[in-house]
Design a protein around this motif. Structure first.
Motif, PDB file in Angstrom:
ATOM      1  N   UNK A 266       0.835  -1.197   0.000  1.00 55.65           N
ATOM      2  CA  UNK A 266       0.000   0.000   0.000  1.00 55.65           C
ATOM      3  C   UNK A 266       0.871   1.248   0.000  1.00 55.65           C
ATOM      4  N   UNK A 267       0.373   2.297  -0.644  1.00 58.32           N
ATOM      5  CA  UNK A 267       1.026   3.597  -0.626  1.00 58.32           C
ATOM      6  C   UNK A 267      -0.047   4.662  -0.742  1.00 58.32           C
ATOM      7  N   UNK A 268      -0.090   5.562   0.246  1.00 55.01           N
ATOM      8  CA  UNK A 268      -1.067   6.648   0.243  1.00 55.01           C
ATOM      9  C   UNK A 268      -2.496   6.109   0.102  1.00 55.01           C
ATOM     10  N   UNK A 269      -2.770   5.019   0.780  1.00 56.53           N
ATOM     11  CA  UNK A 269      -4.093   4.389   0.814  1.00 56.53           C
ATOM     12  C   UNK A 269      -4.540   3.823  -0.537  1.00 56.53           C
ATOM     13  N   UNK A 270      -3.596   3.630  -1.454  1.00 54.89           N
ATOM     14  CA  UNK A 270      -3.889   2.864  -2.662  1.00 54.89           C
ATOM     15  C   UNK A 270      -3.180   1.522  -2.536  1.00 54.89           C
ATOM     16  N   UNK A 271      -3.918   0.453  -2.796  1.00 53.00           N
ATOM     17  CA  UNK A 271      -3.451  -0.898  -2.521  1.00 53.00           C
ATOM     18  C   UNK A 271      -3.130  -1.652  -3.796  1.00 53.00           C
ATOM     19  N   UNK A 272      -2.224  -2.585  -3.652  1.00 44.22           N
ATOM     20  CA  UNK A 272      -1.984  -3.553  -4.718  1.00 44.22           C
ATOM     21  C   UNK A 272      -3.024  -4.662  -4.608  1.00 44.22           C
ATOM     22  N   UNK A 273      -3.651  -4.982  -5.718  1.00 47.69           N
ATOM     23  CA  UNK A 273      -4.685  -6.020  -5.754  1.00 47.69           C
ATOM     24  C   UNK A 273      -4.138  -7.284  -6.415  1.00 47.69           C
ATOM     25  N   UNK A 274      -4.590  -8.405  -5.955  1.00 45.17           N
ATOM     26  CA  UNK A 274      -4.237  -9.712  -6.533  1.00 45.17           C
ATOM     27  C   UNK A 274      -5.354 -10.078  -7.518  1.00 45.17           C
ATOM     28  N   UNK A 275      -5.109  -9.855  -8.804  1.00 40.84           N
ATOM     29  CA  UNK A 275      -6.162  -9.963  -9.814  1.00 40.84           C
ATOM     30  C   UNK A 275      -5.748 -10.919 -10.918  1.00 40.84           C
ATOM     31  N   UNK A 276      -6.653 -11.818 -11.254  1.00 40.25           N
ATOM     32  CA  UNK A 276      -6.402 -12.770 -12.346  1.00 40.25           C
ATOM     33  C   UNK A 276      -7.724 -13.059 -13.054  1.00 40.25           C
ATOM     34  N   UNK A 277      -7.648 -13.334 -14.362  1.00 43.23           N
ATOM     35  CA  UNK A 277      -8.868 -13.667 -15.093  1.00 43.23           C
ATOM     36  C   UNK A 277      -8.526 -14.390 -16.390  1.00 43.23           C
ATOM     37  N   UNK A 278      -9.549 -15.047 -16.941  1.00 40.46           N
ATOM     38  CA  UNK A 278      -9.502 -15.656 -18.267  1.00 40.46           C
ATOM     39  C   UNK A 278     -10.528 -14.949 -19.143  1.00 40.46           C
ATOM     40  N   UNK A 279     -10.240 -14.851 -20.438  1.00 44.55           N
ATOM     41  CA  UNK A 279     -11.166 -14.265 -21.397  1.00 44.55           C
ATOM     42  C   UNK A 279     -11.198 -15.125 -22.660  1.00 44.55           C
ATOM     43  N   UNK A 280     -12.389 -15.494 -23.081  1.00 47.89           N
ATOM     44  CA  UNK A 280     -12.599 -16.204 -24.334  1.00 47.89           C
ATOM     45  C   UNK A 280     -13.205 -15.247 -25.345  1.00 47.89           C
ATOM     46  N   UNK A 281     -12.703 -15.261 -26.579  1.00 47.31           N
ATOM     47  CA  UNK A 281     -13.221 -14.369 -27.599  1.00 47.31           C
ATOM     48  C   UNK A 281     -13.484 -15.088 -28.908  1.00 47.31           C
ATOM     49  N   UNK A 282     -14.449 -14.584 -29.671  1.00 45.10           N
ATOM     50  CA  UNK A 282     -14.778 -15.157 -30.980  1.00 45.10           C
ATOM     51  C   UNK A 282     -15.202 -14.044 -31.922  1.00 45.10           C
ATOM     52  N   UNK A 283     -14.685 -14.095 -33.158  1.00 46.52           N
ATOM     53  CA  UNK A 283     -15.110 -13.209 -34.247  1.00 46.52           C
ATOM     54  C   UNK A 283     -15.503 -14.064 -35.440  1.00 46.52           C
ATOM     55  N   UNK A 284     -16.721 -13.869 -35.910  1.00 40.94           N
ATOM     56  CA  UNK A 284     -17.243 -14.685 -36.996  1.00 40.94           C
ATOM     57  C   UNK A 284     -17.880 -13.771 -38.033  1.00 40.94           C
ATOM     58  N   UNK A 285     -17.324 -13.757 -39.228  1.00 44.74           N
ATOM     59  CA  UNK A 285     -17.936 -13.046 -40.346  1.00 44.74           C
ATOM     60  C   UNK A 285     -18.953 -13.974 -40.988  1.00 44.74           C
ATOM     61  N   UNK A 286     -20.201 -13.805 -40.602  1.00 42.62           N
ATOM     62  CA  UNK A 286     -21.254 -14.709 -41.058  1.00 42.62           C
ATOM     63  C   UNK A 286     -21.398 -14.645 -42.569  1.00 42.62           C
ATOM     64  N   UNK A 287     -21.331 -13.442 -43.107  1.00 42.13           N
ATOM     65  CA  UNK A 287     -21.221 -13.230 -44.554  1.00 42.13           C
ATOM     66  C   UNK A 287     -20.467 -11.926 -44.748  1.00 42.13           C
ATOM     67  N   UNK A 288     -20.416 -11.447 -45.981  1.00 36.95           N
ATOM     68  CA  UNK A 288     -19.606 -10.250 -46.258  1.00 36.95           C
ATOM     69  C   UNK A 288     -20.107  -9.010 -45.524  1.00 36.95           C
ATOM     70  N   UNK A 289     -21.372  -9.032 -45.096  1.00 35.70           N
ATOM     71  CA  UNK A 289     -21.952  -7.831 -44.488  1.00 35.70           C
ATOM     72  C   UNK A 289     -22.357  -8.026 -43.034  1.00 35.70           C
TER      73      UNK A 289
END
Length: 410
Positions: A266-289
């Motif tokens: 901590x410094x000046x009341x701002x803390x270090x956080x223990x943060x972790x995550x996973x992210x799944x992503x998908x992009x699909x061009x169903x057709x040209x538009x």
């Protein structure tokens, strides 16, 4: 004979030097671009979070005309392999009128076996968002990104080194990215004390964001603001990304992040956080538009010391969205649905940070000309957060935000 060889070598050397010099481009028109976004917005419901409330949109109750964003991008090229990206930005509620958005060196090269290598080093966003693919890490088809990528813009910018290898196997494209970073220690502060939000504000190099009024337990321990880029514990975090393109119109990716935070630094009341995550992503061009994008994120963030009720804050979080964009007339029409929640796993009697909610968005981008766009957007947010009772509000709140953005790209 030897003189001829020496002369040929000298000529070849001069040719290479001339070619390298020709590839240097520091201040031409091709190295400078920018974005000006003028905004008109109106909303009902709670006071916006940026104004100290718990409202989840960029604007709270009432209407406002504002500068959505102004930015300049300088992308010099030092050689065929080495370049840089430096972004100066101005947005509502930044501590400085102009601040650095991103600033990093870039490298491109080739490895053996048809594998291409690229790298970045400096102040940058990790490759998480599938929506921020416009100029200056902007969202071209809507005004407001999803809850996931609104948080990415707030709390995941880092100072780091990143390398990516790209290749093909059996006709399918693959890539792998690894990053090591610092200055990501406060990631999780906004997500815990305010919860998810949907807006287009982005963190800056030196800026901070306000927090809502904290609980009596936390107000003695946590500063009333959070600085997005802070190094508090001397540890390095890591992230990794795998991307698979099984066919030309489909991209799938998996991203993992761990800031390896020391939750008691901590410094000046701002803390270090223990943060972790996973992210799944998908992009699909169903057709040209027609283009589909989707992301799903799940993680946890912890901060502080332990007491009889457990760690001060121990919050699980998850969110998903699906959006579809259809090229329509001189522009595009986008619809998106978000779902988001946080789970408070400790100290709920004195500091309950749980919530759940959803949001629906419709936006139309009208291309007035290639360098000028008008975007109309309607956003409906519905969320339930028990902590609102402490602030004299009902736990469940709904909000409608309507915005128009005039964007000029140069």
């Amino acid at each position: 004979m030897h003189k001829a060889v020496a002369l040929m070598a000298a000529v070849a050397g001069l040719s290479v030097a001339a070619q390298a010099h020709a590839e240097v481009d520091l201040f031409s028109r091709q190295t400078v671009s920018g974005l000006i976004d003028l905004r008109l917005g109106a909303a009902d419901g709670e006071t916006a979070w940026i104004d100290g409330g718990l409202g989840k949109g960029r604007f709270g109750d009432g209407g406002k005309a504002a500068l959505g964003e102004a930015s300049i991008v300088w992308a010099p090229r030092f050689s065929s392999r080495l370049g840089a990206v430096i972004i100066a930005q101005s947005q509502q509620a930044q501590d400085r009128v102009v601040d650095a958005g991103e600033a990093y060196l870039t490298y491109r090269g080739d490895l053996t076996g048809g594998v291409r290598l690229s790298a970045r080093a400096g102040l940058m966003y990790p490759p998480i968002s599938l929506e921020h693919d416009g100029l200056e890490w902007s969202v071209p088809d809507t005004i407001t990104p999803s809850a996931i990528n609104s948080w990415v813009a707030e709390e995941t910018k880092v100072v780091g080194l990143e390398a990516t290898a790209r290749g093909a196997l059996a006709g399918q494209k693959l890539s792998a990215t690894v990053g090591v970073f610092t200055h990501g220690d406060t990631a999780g502060t906004l997500l815990t004390f305010r919860g998810w939000a949907l807006h287009d504000l982005k963190s800056s190099a030196t800026g901070d964001f306000p927090l809502p009024r904290l609980s009596p337990f936390m107000i003695k321990r946590q500063a009333p603001f959070t600085t997005s880029l802070r190094e508090l514990d001397g540890r390095a975090g890591v992230y990794a990304r795998l991307e698979w393109r099984p066919r030309a119109n489909l991209i799938l990716d998996l991203f993992a992040y761990d800031n390896d935070g020391n939750r008691t630094a901590v410094d000046n009341h701002e803390w270090s956080w223990e943060t972790r995550f996973f992210n799944l992503g998908a992009r699909w061009d169903i057709d040209d538009a027609t283009h589909l994008r989707a992301q799903a994120m799940q993680g946890e963030t912890l901060m502080g010391k332990s007491n009889a009720n457990g760690i001060w804050t121990d919050v699980g979080f998850q969110a998903t969205y699906v959006s579809v964009t259809r090229d329509l007339g001189p522009g595009s029409l986008t619809g998106r649905f978000d779902q988001f929640s946080t789970t408070d796993r400790t100290n709920k009697a004195v500091d309950n940070n749980a919530e759940h909610g959803w949001a629906a968005l419709v936006a139309y981008r009208w291309d007035l000309r290639p360098d000028m766009h008008l975007v109309f957007e309607g956003l409906r947010i519905d969320s339930d957060r028990p902590e609102r009772v402490r602030l004299g509000e009902t736990p469940r709140q709904t909000q409608t935000v309507v915005q128009t953005a005039l964007r000029y790209l140069f």
